[in-house]
Design a protein around this motif. Structure first.
Motif, PDB file in Angstrom:
ATOM      1  N   THR A 123      63.552  13.540   7.096  1.00 15.74           N
ATOM      2  CA  THR A 123      63.638  14.978   7.296  1.00 15.74           C
ATOM      3  C   THR A 123      63.093  15.703   6.069  1.00 15.74           C
ATOM      4  N   PRO A 124      62.087  16.569   6.241  1.00 13.30           N
ATOM      5  CA  PRO A 124      61.538  17.272   5.067  1.00 13.30           C
ATOM      6  C   PRO A 124      62.493  18.352   4.584  1.00 13.30           C
ATOM      7  N   THR A 125      62.390  18.692   3.327  1.00 10.34           N
ATOM      8  CA  THR A 125      63.143  19.828   2.811  1.00 10.34           C
ATOM      9  C   THR A 125      62.624  21.096   3.488  1.00 10.34           C
ATOM     10  N   PRO A 126      63.403  22.160   3.516  1.00 12.96           N
ATOM     11  CA  PRO A 126      62.961  23.384   4.194  1.00 12.96           C
ATOM     12  C   PRO A 126      61.608  23.905   3.715  1.00 12.96           C
ATOM     13  N   ASP A 127      61.341  23.816   2.404  1.00 16.63           N
ATOM     14  CA  ASP A 127      60.058  24.326   1.906  1.00 16.63           C
ATOM     15  C   ASP A 127      58.898  23.441   2.337  1.00 16.63           C
ATOM     16  N   VAL A 128      59.125  22.117   2.380  1.00 18.76           N
ATOM     17  CA  VAL A 128      58.065  21.206   2.836  1.00 18.76           C
ATOM     18  C   VAL A 128      57.821  21.399   4.328  1.00 18.76           C
ATOM     19  N   GLU A 129      58.883  21.536   5.112  1.00 21.68           N
ATOM     20  CA  GLU A 129      58.728  21.782   6.539  1.00 21.68           C
ATOM     21  C   GLU A 129      57.954  23.070   6.786  1.00 21.68           C
ATOM     22  N   PHE A 173      56.846  12.963   6.782  1.00 16.15           N
ATOM     23  CA  PHE A 173      57.471  14.220   7.197  1.00 16.15           C
ATOM     24  C   PHE A 173      56.745  14.820   8.395  1.00 16.15           C
ATOM     25  N   LEU A 174      55.432  14.678   8.396  1.00 13.57           N
ATOM     26  CA  LEU A 174      54.628  15.173   9.513  1.00 13.57           C
ATOM     27  C   LEU A 174      55.024  14.465  10.812  1.00 13.57           C
ATOM     28  N   PHE A 175      55.120  13.150  10.775  1.00  9.74           N
ATOM     29  CA  PHE A 175      55.491  12.400  11.979  1.00  9.74           C
ATOM     30  C   PHE A 175      56.936  12.683  12.384  1.00  9.74           C
ATOM     31  N   HIS A 176      57.801  12.912  11.414  1.00 10.59           N
ATOM     32  CA  HIS A 176      59.187  13.248  11.746  1.00 10.59           C
ATOM     33  C   HIS A 176      59.247  14.583  12.497  1.00 10.59           C
ATOM     34  N   LEU A 177      58.458  15.549  12.078  1.00  6.91           N
ATOM     35  CA  LEU A 177      58.425  16.838  12.771  1.00  6.91           C
ATOM     36  C   LEU A 177      57.827  16.690  14.165  1.00  6.91           C
ATOM     37  N   MET A 178      56.895  15.760  14.328  1.00  4.60           N
ATOM     38  CA  MET A 178      56.368  15.478  15.661  1.00  4.60           C
ATOM     39  C   MET A 178      57.457  14.864  16.524  1.00  4.60           C
ATOM     40  N   TRP A 179      58.220  13.927  15.970  1.00  4.43           N
ATOM     41  CA  TRP A 179      59.310  13.305  16.716  1.00  4.43           C
ATOM     42  C   TRP A 179      60.331  14.348  17.153  1.00  4.43           C
ATOM     43  N   LYS A 180      60.632  15.289  16.264  1.00  5.43           N
ATOM     44  CA  LYS A 180      61.633  16.310  16.562  1.00  5.43           C
ATOM     45  C   LYS A 180      61.112  17.402  17.502  1.00  5.43           C
ATOM     46  N   GLY A 181      59.800  17.384  17.776  1.00  7.53           N
ATOM     47  CA  GLY A 181      59.227  18.368  18.668  1.00  7.53           C
ATOM     48  C   GLY A 181      58.841  19.665  17.986  1.00  7.53           C
ATOM     49  N   GLU A 182      58.945  19.706  16.663  1.00  3.92           N
ATOM     50  CA  GLU A 182      58.506  20.896  15.930  1.00  3.92           C
ATOM     51  C   GLU A 182      56.986  21.005  15.970  1.00  3.92           C
ATOM     52  N   LEU A 183      56.334  19.861  16.101  1.00  2.61           N
ATOM     53  CA  LEU A 183      54.891  19.786  16.331  1.00  2.61           C
ATOM     54  C   LEU A 183      54.707  18.982  17.617  1.00  2.61           C
ATOM     55  N   SER A 184      54.190  19.600  18.647  1.00  6.98           N
ATOM     56  CA  SER A 184      54.087  18.927  19.941  1.00  6.98           C
ATOM     57  C   SER A 184      52.640  18.603  20.283  1.00  6.98           C
ATOM     58  N   GLY A 231      43.804  15.353  12.787  1.00  6.99           N
ATOM     59  CA  GLY A 231      42.906  15.000  11.693  1.00  6.99           C
ATOM     60  C   GLY A 231      42.755  16.115  10.675  1.00  6.99           C
ATOM     61  N   SER A 232      42.525  17.328  11.147  1.00 10.24           N
ATOM     62  CA  SER A 232      42.349  18.440  10.214  1.00 10.24           C
ATOM     63  C   SER A 232      43.645  18.748   9.477  1.00 10.24           C
ATOM     64  N   LEU A 233      44.791  18.624  10.161  1.00  9.15           N
ATOM     65  CA  LEU A 233      46.079  18.856   9.505  1.00  9.15           C
ATOM     66  C   LEU A 233      46.341  17.781   8.463  1.00  9.15           C
ATOM     67  N   ARG A 234      46.075  16.537   8.807  1.00 10.47           N
ATOM     68  CA  ARG A 234      46.285  15.448   7.847  1.00 10.47           C
ATOM     69  C   ARG A 234      45.481  15.676   6.580  1.00 10.47           C
ATOM     70  N   ARG A 235      44.220  16.085   6.735  1.00  8.67           N
ATOM     71  CA  ARG A 235      43.373  16.317   5.560  1.00  8.67           C
ATOM     72  C   ARG A 235      43.864  17.511   4.753  1.00  8.67           C
ATOM     73  N   ALA A 236      44.348  18.534   5.450  1.00  4.21           N
ATOM     74  CA  ALA A 236      44.829  19.735   4.753  1.00  4.21           C
ATOM     75  C   ALA A 236      46.116  19.463   3.978  1.00  4.21           C
ATOM     76  N   LEU A 237      46.831  18.400   4.336  1.00  5.67           N
ATOM     77  CA  LEU A 237      48.095  18.085   3.682  1.00  5.67           C
ATOM     78  C   LEU A 237      47.950  17.048   2.573  1.00  5.67           C
ATOM     79  N   ILE A 238      46.734  16.664   2.247  1.00  2.00           N
ATOM     80  CA  ILE A 238      46.511  15.670   1.193  1.00  2.00           C
ATOM     81  C   ILE A 238      46.994  16.215  -0.153  1.00  2.00           C
ATOM     82  N   THR A 239      47.735  15.371  -0.870  1.00  2.00           N
ATOM     83  CA  THR A 239      48.191  15.713  -2.222  1.00  2.00           C
ATOM     84  C   THR A 239      47.656  14.659  -3.184  1.00  2.00           C
TER      85      THR A 239
END
Length: 245
Positions: free
Chosen positions: A181-187, A218-229, A201-209
């Motif tokens: 679960t990401p922290t609120p600011d990361v989410e 965290f990205l996949f967790h938000l997909m699992w939770k349905g925050e990203l569908s 693909g574009s989101l993954r590249r934009a999130l590169i650190t």
């Protein structure tokens, strides 16, 4: 093959629900009143399949992210069905083979799962492939759906899951645990970035650190939770469209 089951009752013109409590005491109600149905509280499985040499169905336990507990499954088909329900609904508790439903005409069934959703909804889930469906099964599931409607419960029959759906679920489920679960600011950062980058693909590249893959769990967790569908029925690629919210 040996089974330990809750004893079936004869049809007497009424629909009934029976279940075990944690001490294996049997409880019975007439399934015609939503208020009385709130007392259904499974404490032990009502049907316990045995194991035998040459057995094909693979028994085991699925760790349910919503309920944060392991739930028994009798086959990998049931495992996949439970994974789908865990992904689609906000589950807070789940029970395997939780009750015996005996219908007015003497037919009966042991539902595969009973899930409790966050809003209190009770959700009966049956997993039965179309290829194995018989006329008697169709009648039995129709009875179960009817009883659930009377009680104000949700009823789901999962009779088919494509390989694509199964693979998409398994991909996300690796990150279903609350440790991801990401922290609120990361989410907030991921969801705001997703609104400007609508494909994976574009989101993954934009999130590169500066730390490779740092935000991907965290990205996949938000997909699992349905925050990203996304379309669960389509093959997941770099070009898959993700929708925030």
């Amino acid at each position: 093959m040996s089974y330990k089951t809750l004893r079936k009752t004869p049809g007497d013109g009424f629909d009934r629900i029976q279940w075990y409590d944690a001490r294996l005491n049997t409880h019975t109600i007439r399934a015609d009143d939503p208020i009385t149905a709130r007392t259904v509280a499974p404490g032990e499985r009502t049907r316990k399949p045995g194991k035998w040499k040459g057995q094909k169905p693979y028994q085991g336990h699925y760790w349910c992210a919503g309920a944060r507990t392991s739930v028994f499954h009798e086959s990998m088909t049931e495992y996949a069905g439970m994974m789908l329900i865990d992904h689609l609904y906000d589950i807070i508790a789940v029970y395997a083979q939780p009750m015996l439903m005996t219908f007015f005409d003497g037919r009966y069934c042991y539902p595969d799962f009973l899930a409790i959703e966050a809003d209190g909804t009770r959700h009966v889930v049956e997993v039965h492939p179309k290829a194995l469906m018989k006329a008697e099964d169709e009648v039995k599931f129709a009875h179960a759906a009817r009883v659930c409607e009377v009680l104000g419960w949700r009823f789901t029959l999962i009779d088919q899951l494509s390989d694509t759906v199964r693979m998409n679920l398994e991909m996300m489920s690796r990150y279903r645990h609350h440790r991801y679960t990401p922290t609120p600011d990361v989410e907030d950062h991921i969801l705001r970035t997703a609104k400007r980058n609508d494909t994976f693909g574009s989101l993954r590249r934009a999130l590169i650190t500066d730390k490779p893959g740092e935000l991907i769990p965290f990205l996949f967790h938000l997909m699992w939770k349905g925050e990203l569908s996304f379309d669960l029925t389509a093959r997941f690629t770099e070009h898959t469209t993700l929708t925030a919210g």
